[in-house]
Design a protein around this motif. Structure first.
Motif, mmCIF file in Angstrom:
data_model
loop_
_atom_site.group_PDB
_atom_site.id
_atom_site.type_symbol
_atom_site.label_atom_id
_atom_site.label_comp_id
_atom_site.label_asym_id
_atom_site.label_seq_id
_atom_site.Cartn_x
_atom_site.Cartn_y
_atom_site.Cartn_z
ATOM 1 N N GLY A 85 -29.090 13.212 -10.876
ATOM 2 C CA GLY A 85 -29.048 14.137 -9.749
ATOM 3 C C GLY A 85 -27.756 14.904 -9.575
ATOM 4 N N GLY A 86 -26.898 14.889 -10.601
ATOM 5 C CA GLY A 86 -25.658 15.661 -10.539
ATOM 6 C C GLY A 86 -24.577 14.996 -9.706
ATOM 7 N N GLY A 87 -23.614 15.829 -9.258
ATOM 8 C CA GLY A 87 -22.458 15.312 -8.529
ATOM 9 C C GLY A 87 -22.758 15.008 -7.086
ATOM 10 N N PRO A 88 -21.725 14.684 -6.329
ATOM 11 C CA PRO A 88 -20.320 14.583 -6.740
ATOM 12 C C PRO A 88 -20.067 13.422 -7.702
ATOM 13 C CG PRO A 88 -20.538 14.746 -4.339
ATOM 14 C CD PRO A 88 -21.886 14.436 -4.889
ATOM 15 N N ILE A 89 -19.065 13.625 -8.563
ATOM 16 C CA ILE A 89 -18.666 12.622 -9.542
ATOM 17 C C ILE A 89 -17.215 12.237 -9.294
ATOM 18 C CG2 ILE A 89 -18.211 12.202 -12.001
ATOM 19 C CD1 ILE A 89 -20.464 14.190 -12.631
ATOM 20 N N VAL A 90 -16.904 10.961 -9.471
ATOM 21 C CA VAL A 90 -15.521 10.512 -9.416
ATOM 22 C C VAL A 90 -15.222 9.762 -10.709
ATOM 23 C CG1 VAL A 90 -16.114 8.349 -8.209
ATOM 24 C CG2 VAL A 90 -13.777 9.242 -8.082
ATOM 25 N N THR A 91 -14.046 10.012 -11.294
ATOM 26 C CA THR A 91 -13.660 9.369 -12.539
ATOM 27 C C THR A 91 -12.256 8.789 -12.416
ATOM 28 O OG1 THR A 91 -12.482 11.165 -13.679
ATOM 29 C CG2 THR A 91 -14.890 11.231 -13.726
ATOM 30 N N TRP A 92 -11.932 7.917 -13.329
ATOM 31 C CA TRP A 92 -10.549 7.477 -13.463
ATOM 32 C C TRP A 92 -9.685 8.619 -13.979
ATOM 33 C CZ3 TRP A 92 -11.435 2.352 -16.649
ATOM 34 C CH2 TRP A 92 -11.776 1.323 -15.753
ATOM 35 N N HIS A 93 -8.378 8.490 -13.797
ATOM 36 C CA HIS A 93 -7.414 9.340 -14.499
ATOM 37 C C HIS A 93 -7.036 8.569 -15.760
ATOM 38 C CE1 HIS A 93 -4.170 12.114 -15.303
ATOM 39 N NE2 HIS A 93 -3.322 11.095 -15.412
ATOM 40 N N ASP A 94 -7.670 8.925 -16.874
ATOM 41 C CA ASP A 94 -7.562 8.126 -18.096
ATOM 42 C C ASP A 94 -7.477 9.075 -19.285
ATOM 43 O OD1 ASP A 94 -8.126 6.467 -20.365
ATOM 44 O OD2 ASP A 94 -9.165 5.035 -19.067
ATOM 45 N N ASN A 95 -6.439 8.916 -20.091
ATOM 46 C CA ASN A 95 -6.244 9.792 -21.245
ATOM 47 C C ASN A 95 -7.397 9.736 -22.231
ATOM 48 O OD1 ASN A 95 -3.743 10.635 -20.294
ATOM 49 N ND2 ASN A 95 -2.626 9.024 -21.384
ATOM 50 N N ARG A 96 -8.160 8.654 -22.187
ATOM 51 C CA ARG A 96 -9.279 8.530 -23.126
ATOM 52 C C ARG A 96 -10.377 9.555 -22.872
ATOM 53 N NH1 ARG A 96 -10.350 2.210 -22.540
ATOM 54 N NH2 ARG A 96 -9.863 2.806 -20.381
ATOM 55 N N PHE A 97 -10.467 10.068 -21.663
ATOM 56 C CA PHE A 97 -11.464 11.107 -21.400
ATOM 57 C C PHE A 97 -11.183 12.327 -22.283
ATOM 58 C CE2 PHE A 97 -12.176 8.647 -17.519
ATOM 59 C CZ PHE A 97 -13.557 8.694 -17.423
ATOM 60 N N ALA A 98 -9.908 12.707 -22.402
ATOM 61 C CA ALA A 98 -9.533 13.829 -23.271
ATOM 62 C C ALA A 98 -9.724 13.460 -24.739
ATOM 63 C CB ALA A 98 -8.083 14.231 -23.012
ATOM 64 N N GLU A 99 -9.373 12.228 -25.093
ATOM 65 C CA GLU A 99 -9.522 11.782 -26.478
ATOM 66 C C GLU A 99 -10.979 11.797 -26.918
ATOM 67 O OE1 GLU A 99 -7.762 7.939 -26.636
ATOM 68 O OE2 GLU A 99 -5.736 8.655 -26.129
ATOM 69 N N TYR A 100 -11.884 11.555 -25.984
ATOM 70 C CA TYR A 100 -13.315 11.564 -26.296
ATOM 71 C C TYR A 100 -13.940 12.948 -26.143
ATOM 72 C CZ TYR A 100 -13.209 6.439 -26.230
ATOM 73 O OH TYR A 100 -12.950 5.109 -26.488
ATOM 74 N N GLY A 101 -13.090 13.968 -25.941
ATOM 75 C CA GLY A 101 -13.605 15.334 -25.864
ATOM 76 C C GLY A 101 -14.297 15.660 -24.560
ATOM 77 N N LEU A 102 -13.852 15.046 -23.471
ATOM 78 C CA LEU A 102 -14.514 15.242 -22.181
ATOM 79 C C LEU A 102 -13.727 16.122 -21.217
ATOM 80 C CD1 LEU A 102 -15.831 11.607 -21.546
ATOM 81 C CD2 LEU A 102 -17.058 13.551 -22.531
ATOM 82 N N SER A 103 -12.834 16.951 -21.741
ATOM 83 C CA SER A 103 -12.039 17.819 -20.876
ATOM 84 C C SER A 103 -12.909 18.768 -20.058
ATOM 85 C CB SER A 103 -11.037 18.628 -21.716
ATOM 86 O OG SER A 103 -10.112 17.766 -22.345
ATOM 87 N N ASP A 104 -14.059 19.178 -20.626
ATOM 88 C CA ASP A 104 -14.956 20.083 -19.908
ATOM 89 C C ASP A 104 -15.492 19.462 -18.624
ATOM 90 O OD1 ASP A 104 -14.624 22.110 -21.668
ATOM 91 O OD2 ASP A 104 -16.617 22.010 -22.569
ATOM 92 N N LEU A 105 -15.421 18.165 -18.563
ATOM 93 C CA LEU A 105 -15.858 17.460 -17.367
ATOM 94 C C LEU A 105 -15.126 18.006 -16.146
ATOM 95 C CD1 LEU A 105 -17.632 14.844 -16.778
ATOM 96 C CD2 LEU A 105 -15.481 13.596 -16.758
ATOM 97 N N TYR A 106 -13.844 18.306 -16.317
ATOM 98 C CA TYR A 106 -13.022 18.779 -15.213
ATOM 99 C C TYR A 106 -12.877 20.303 -15.198
ATOM 100 C CZ TYR A 106 -11.781 13.857 -15.679
ATOM 101 O OH TYR A 106 -11.837 12.482 -15.803
#
Length: 238
Positions: A85-106
């Protein structure tokens, strides 16, 4: 914290005396047990074997499991978020998000109308309302126990523990390399981390799918004390 301990020696000597000893024992030799079943469970299992065990266990704990690659992770995650059902979404501040190619998330998802909030340590407790109103919380497992289907989350100033239990749904990213047989291996790894780094995370959560509660008539209700739905997304990183 040592300076806060008072009357320690007197206290220990009193206990030693009650046990018939003149002095407290300074060290205890750890016994070697002749039978150690904790080391035999899934002892020779490969990474693929452990994944299959995890898949079967997830059925029992009412948790969806999706296997994907690092290259397809963003697409897979977007699909699951849509299903939820979409957002709102909350995530950790974790460098692994960028390492896994998830920068588009933000960067891109908010432009698509999907609200995403990243935990901000500088805001301290002001982060919590974002987790309270979130539809989905996204975290990453440090260790994953195949036998029980348990994700182990390490909290820190950048990884608020409320991200995993206040939102309505939970998505936990599971690196395939994080999957171990059972609690035995997890406990040893945490102990090793403490010995090497001199500390352990402020909070370690062992999460086995959404909460399950049953009354005296054994009527099962899922999600009473946390997310109603949970998904593990296994990232094939081996």
């Amino acid at each position: 914290m040592t300076e806060l301990i008072q009357n320690r020696e007197a206290f220990l000597k009193k206990i030693a005396g009650r046990l018939g000893r003149n002095h407290p024992i300074s060290s205890v030799e750890k016994p070697t047990w002749s039978y150690q079943p904790q080391d035999k469970v899934l002892k020779d299992a490969t990474a693929d074997d452990l994944l299959e065990v995890l898949k079967k266990q997830c059925v029992l704990i009412h948790t969806d499991l999706i296997v994907t690659t690092k290259g397809k992770l963003l697409e897979t995650l977007h699909s699951r978020v849509t299903d939820y059902g979409g957002g709102p979404i909350v995530t950790w501040h974790d460098n692994r998000f960028a390492e896994y190619g998830l920068s588009d998330l933000y960067e891109q998802w908010p432009k698509q109308g999907i609200e995403v909030y990243e935990w901000n340590a500088a805001k301290e407790s002001d982060n919590i309302p974002y987790a309270e109103k979130a539809n989905i919380g996204i975290t990453i497992s440090e260790l994953t126990l195949a036998e029980s289907g348990t994700a182990v989350l390490f909290s820190s100033k950048d990884k608020g523990r409320t991200v995993s239990f206040l939102p309505m749904k939970s998505i936990i990213l599971i690196p395939k390399s994080s999957i171990v047989p059972r609690m035995t291996q997890a406990a040893r790894m945490i102990r090793k981390k403490a010995a090497e780094e001199g500390a352990v995370p402020s909070c370690i959560n062992f999460i086995t799918g959404p909460s399950n509660s049953a009354d005296i008539e054994m009527n099962l209700v899922v999600g009473v004390h946390g997310p109603i739905n949970a998904t593990y997304i296994v990232i094939d990183d081996i």
